[in-house]
Scaffold this motif. Structure first.
Motif, PDB file in Angstrom:
ATOM      1  N   ILE A   1     -13.853  42.870  59.883  1.00 40.47           N
ATOM      2  CA  ILE A   1     -13.547  42.393  61.234  1.00 40.47           C
ATOM      3  C   ILE A   1     -13.832  40.904  61.350  1.00 40.47           C
ATOM      4  O   ILE A   1     -13.012  40.129  61.855  1.00 40.47           O
ATOM      5  CB  ILE A   1     -14.347  43.183  62.285  1.00 40.47           C
ATOM      6  CG1 ILE A   1     -13.833  44.618  62.358  1.00 40.47           C
ATOM      7  CG2 ILE A   1     -14.270  42.514  63.655  1.00 40.47           C
ATOM      8  CD1 ILE A   1     -14.714  45.552  63.146  1.00 40.47           C
ATOM      9  N   ILE A   2     -14.989  40.484  60.885  1.00 41.68           N
ATOM     10  CA  ILE A   2     -15.368  39.081  60.983  1.00 41.68           C
ATOM     11  C   ILE A   2     -14.436  38.201  60.158  1.00 41.68           C
ATOM     12  O   ILE A   2     -13.945  37.176  60.639  1.00 41.68           O
ATOM     13  CB  ILE A   2     -16.839  38.886  60.577  1.00 41.68           C
ATOM     14  CG1 ILE A   2     -17.748  39.545  61.622  1.00 41.68           C
ATOM     15  CG2 ILE A   2     -17.185  37.415  60.414  1.00 41.68           C
ATOM     16  CD1 ILE A   2     -19.188  39.681  61.200  1.00 41.68           C
ATOM     17  N   CYS A   3     -14.176  38.592  58.910  1.00 37.92           N
ATOM     18  CA  CYS A   3     -13.306  37.782  58.043  1.00 37.92           C
ATOM     19  C   CYS A   3     -11.881  37.704  58.567  1.00 37.92           C
ATOM     20  O   CYS A   3     -11.305  36.612  58.672  1.00 37.92           O
ATOM     21  CB  CYS A   3     -13.308  38.348  56.626  1.00 37.92           C
ATOM     22  SG  CYS A   3     -14.851  38.106  55.751  1.00 37.92           S
ATOM     23  N   CYS A   4     -11.295  38.837  58.895  1.00 39.35           N
ATOM     24  CA  CYS A   4      -9.912  38.845  59.382  1.00 39.35           C
ATOM     25  C   CYS A   4      -9.798  38.106  60.706  1.00 39.35           C
ATOM     26  O   CYS A   4      -8.857  37.341  60.917  1.00 39.35           O
ATOM     27  CB  CYS A   4      -9.410  40.276  59.550  1.00 39.35           C
ATOM     28  SG  CYS A   4      -9.020  41.094  58.013  1.00 39.35           S
ATOM     29  N   GLY A   5     -10.746  38.333  61.585  1.00 38.18           N
ATOM     30  CA  GLY A   5     -10.701  37.663  62.872  1.00 38.18           C
ATOM     31  C   GLY A   5     -10.838  36.153  62.739  1.00 38.18           C
ATOM     32  O   GLY A   5     -10.087  35.390  63.344  1.00 38.18           O
ATOM     33  N   PHE A   6     -11.783  35.702  61.924  1.00 43.06           N
ATOM     34  CA  PHE A   6     -12.015  34.271  61.765  1.00 43.06           C
ATOM     35  C   PHE A   6     -10.837  33.578  61.077  1.00 43.06           C
ATOM     36  O   PHE A   6     -10.331  32.566  61.562  1.00 43.06           O
ATOM     37  CB  PHE A   6     -13.295  34.037  60.969  1.00 43.06           C
ATOM     38  CG  PHE A   6     -13.608  32.589  60.750  1.00 43.06           C
ATOM     39  CD1 PHE A   6     -14.074  31.810  61.791  1.00 43.06           C
ATOM     40  CD2 PHE A   6     -13.407  31.997  59.520  1.00 43.06           C
ATOM     41  CE1 PHE A   6     -14.354  30.465  61.602  1.00 43.06           C
ATOM     42  CE2 PHE A   6     -13.675  30.660  59.315  1.00 43.06           C
ATOM     43  CZ  PHE A   6     -14.151  29.891  60.357  1.00 43.06           C
ATOM     44  N   ILE A   7     -10.392  34.146  59.966  1.00 46.96           N
ATOM     45  CA  ILE A   7      -9.271  33.544  59.235  1.00 46.96           C
ATOM     46  C   ILE A   7      -8.003  33.571  60.090  1.00 46.96           C
ATOM     47  O   ILE A   7      -7.258  32.589  60.150  1.00 46.96           O
ATOM     48  CB  ILE A   7      -9.049  34.257  57.885  1.00 46.96           C
ATOM     49  CG1 ILE A   7     -10.245  34.013  56.969  1.00 46.96           C
ATOM     50  CG2 ILE A   7      -7.763  33.779  57.224  1.00 46.96           C
ATOM     51  CD1 ILE A   7     -10.244  34.876  55.719  1.00 46.96           C
ATOM     52  N   GLY A   8      -7.757  34.691  60.748  1.00 48.61           N
ATOM     53  CA  GLY A   8      -6.579  34.789  61.612  1.00 48.61           C
ATOM     54  C   GLY A   8      -6.611  33.787  62.744  1.00 48.61           C
ATOM     55  O   GLY A   8      -5.614  33.134  63.045  1.00 48.61           O
TER      56      GLY A   8
END
Length: 56
Positions: free
Chosen positions: A41-48
């Motif tokens: 969640i953190i990685c996808c949300g931040f990168i997105g």
């Protein structure tokens, strides 16, 4: 790649983070999976978010 493509990838990653978050809140009970899912969640949300904002 052009800016439109990066923006689309950003939107897709944020949607993926939202779907994983909904799944995390509803069904998954294994503590190991919860840790992995929060990471996703953190990685996808931040990168997105970064891709979406930088190529607006």
């Amino acid at each position: 790649m052009d800016k439109k493509t990066f923006k689309n990838y950003g939107i897709i990653l944020m949607i993926l983070a939202g779907i994983v978050f909904i799944g995390l809140m509803s069904y998954w009970t294994f503590s190991t999976w919860k840790i992995i899912d929060w990471g996703v969640i953190i990685c996808c949300g931040f990168i997105g978010y970064k891709l979406y904002k930088e190529n607006k």
